[in-house]
Design a protein around this motif. Structure first.
Motif, PDB file in Angstrom:
ATOM      1  N   LEU A 255      38.331  59.876  35.848  1.00  0.00           N
ATOM      2  CA  LEU A 255      38.528  58.893  36.909  1.00  0.00           C
ATOM      3  C   LEU A 255      39.551  59.391  37.932  1.00  0.00           C
ATOM      4  O   LEU A 255      39.389  59.175  39.142  1.00  0.00           O
ATOM      5  N   HIS A 275      45.611  53.063  35.521  1.00  0.00           N
ATOM      6  CA  HIS A 275      44.746  53.090  34.335  1.00  0.00           C
ATOM      7  C   HIS A 275      45.579  53.280  33.075  1.00  0.00           C
ATOM      8  O   HIS A 275      46.594  53.967  33.068  1.00  0.00           O
ATOM      9  N   PHE A 292      31.563  55.338  39.512  1.00  0.00           N
ATOM     10  CA  PHE A 292      32.881  55.061  40.068  1.00  0.00           C
ATOM     11  C   PHE A 292      32.963  55.538  41.515  1.00  0.00           C
ATOM     12  O   PHE A 292      33.498  54.847  42.399  1.00  0.00           O
ATOM     13  N   ALA A 313      41.759  50.402  35.451  1.00  0.00           N
ATOM     14  CA  ALA A 313      40.935  50.769  34.295  1.00  0.00           C
ATOM     15  C   ALA A 313      41.744  50.544  33.034  1.00  0.00           C
ATOM     16  O   ALA A 313      42.863  51.048  32.902  1.00  0.00           O
ATOM     17  N   HIS A 321      37.193  48.028  30.802  1.00  0.00           N
ATOM     18  CA  HIS A 321      37.113  47.332  32.079  1.00  0.00           C
ATOM     19  C   HIS A 321      37.505  48.308  33.183  1.00  0.00           C
ATOM     20  O   HIS A 321      38.603  48.874  33.149  1.00  0.00           O
ATOM     21  N   LEU A 322      36.623  48.500  34.151  1.00  0.00           N
ATOM     22  CA  LEU A 322      36.914  49.348  35.303  1.00  0.00           C
ATOM     23  C   LEU A 322      36.591  48.542  36.551  1.00  0.00           C
ATOM     24  O   LEU A 322      35.448  48.125  36.752  1.00  0.00           O
ATOM     25  N   THR A 385      33.383  44.955  39.010  1.00  0.00           N
ATOM     26  CA  THR A 385      33.939  45.195  37.684  1.00  0.00           C
ATOM     27  C   THR A 385      32.853  45.691  36.744  1.00  0.00           C
ATOM     28  O   THR A 385      31.800  45.057  36.609  1.00  0.00           O
TER      29      THR A 385
END
Length: 400
Positions: A255, A275, A292, A313, A321-322, A385
């Protein structure tokens, strides 16, 4: 003979892939009308149509074949492409553009695998368009080939030989299309990218440097569009998006790399990234990065430039959960209901350059992971989300 032609039209009307092909043709070229037509010596019949300019010809409608350029495509079995009739030395005085008030036109012959001529894949518009570049021509020819293959398969399935056409043959056809798509579209992009890299190593003026940077940016965007079309083809024509889950490496660095790439491409935008992903989550890192990146790109395009994009994140209650949130105008309710459908885009902004597949592909990647992609939008923020089970055991339980 008339019954045979009508049967051909009905078979072509039943091919579910054609509306998507016509949509891609119009979206990628800016043309307003596209059609698959059955063309014979004395008839021109529209099988399937996409009409965004009010041309007024429905599916099943007919034109006098002598008034069309498709008549010449049938005679010579070759592409006719015209960026601007008024400036074309050969066709500027032709009766077709004057009769139908056209400025741009492309027609590609549809030839069946056994060599029979079926008709044309064509597009028209009342304004000039850039159609004669090699990339556009290669794409149209590829789509015409796909339509021919699809018709041939559908024709066989509707005949006494249907028993000979099993899932293996259909699968081979789908895989052939995907392979041809990847080869014929990726290779020119790779060649152009390599050429730009060579040129950038040579001494350049300030103007040429700027032009080369614009060209490289355009090729990167084209490559992304090809990736999306490939994934769309796999999802609709193949067995869906395949995953290669990584059970050993954490997701956080993947990410971080995406955020770094987006920041470098948009240094003027602020991205706040938080994150907490210490545990390994069994996901396909490349696919999650693609999803993403699509969400971040959407936030860059539609979000307010005066406010930061906020990315979070974490793992909570056994789920990954992102989320990607941006300030800006809320998404209208009617648009929210269709947001994850293919070829759905905003009505304004630079998003018009794309094909409207980014959020659709993102949602398909989420579903492939056994998760879901949600969106909430109000006056304060728009937030996408992604949620999915965080452990392999939970993923197996969710799949059951």
């Amino acid at each position: 003979m008339a019954n045979d032609i009508q049967q051909d039209v009905e078979v072509m009307q039943g091919i579910a892939a054609i509306p998507g092909i016509l949509e891609v043709m119009c979206r990628s070229t800016g043309m307003g009308f596209a059609a698959v037509a059955r063309v014979t010596e004395d008839r021109w019949i529209a099988c399937q149509v996409l009409d965004n300019i009010g041309f007024g010809l429905p599916a099943g409608g007919e034109l006098d074949v002598e008034t069309t350029l498709c008549h010449e495509v049938r005679q010579f079995r070759d592409v006719i492409v015209i960026d601007n009739f008024a400036e074309d030395p050969f066709y500027c005085n032709h009766h077709t553009p004057h009769l139908y008030r056209l400025q741009s036109y492309i027609s590609v012959p549809i030839t069946l695998p056994d060599g029979r001529f079926f008709g044309t894949l064509c597009a028209i518009d009342a304004k000039p368009a850039k159609l004669s570049d090699p990339q556009t021509l290669a794409t149209f020819k590829l789509f015409a080939q796909l339509v021919g293959f699809q018709f041939d398969a559908a024709e066989k399935l509707s005949s006494a030989r249907a028993s000979l056409i099993g899932e293996k043959a259909a699968s081979e056809l789908r895989e052939q299309f995907i392979a041809v798509l990847g080869h014929d579209l990726r290779n020119p992009v790779a060649s152009l990218t390599g050429g730009i890299s060579i040129l950038q190593r040579e001494p350049q003026t300030e103007k040429s440097t700027r032009v080369l940077n614009i060209m490289r940016s355009s090729l990167l965007r084209m490559s992304g569009m090809i990736d999306n079309v490939m994934d769309f083809a796999r999802g609709r024509l193949g067995g869906g998006i395949a995953l290669q889950r990584d059970h050993d490496n954490p997701l956080g660095p993947t990410l971080e790399q995406v955020v770094s790439e987006i920041r470098s491409g948009h240094p003027e935008r602020s991205i706040e990234f938080d994150h907490r992903l210490s545990d390994v989550v069994p996901v396909d890192h490349q696919r999650i990065a693609q999803m993403f990146s699509n969400l971040l790109g959407n936030a860059i395009t539609h979000g307010s430039a005066d406010h930061p994009i906020r990315v979070n994140a974490t793992i909570a209650e056994g789920e990954l959960h992102l989320s990607v949130a941006n300030a800006g105008d809320p998404i209208p309710q009617e648009a929210l209901e269709k947001l994850f459908q293919p070829f759905k885009r905003g009505e304004k902004g630079s998003s018009l350059r794309g094909l409207g597949l980014g959020l659709y592909i993102a949602s398909q990647i989420a579903e492939a992971h056994g998760g879901r992609l949600e969106v909430n939008s109000d006056e304060r923020e728009t937030r996408f989300t992604f949620r999915m089970p965080a452990s392999a055991a939970q993923q197996e339980q969710a799949a059951q």
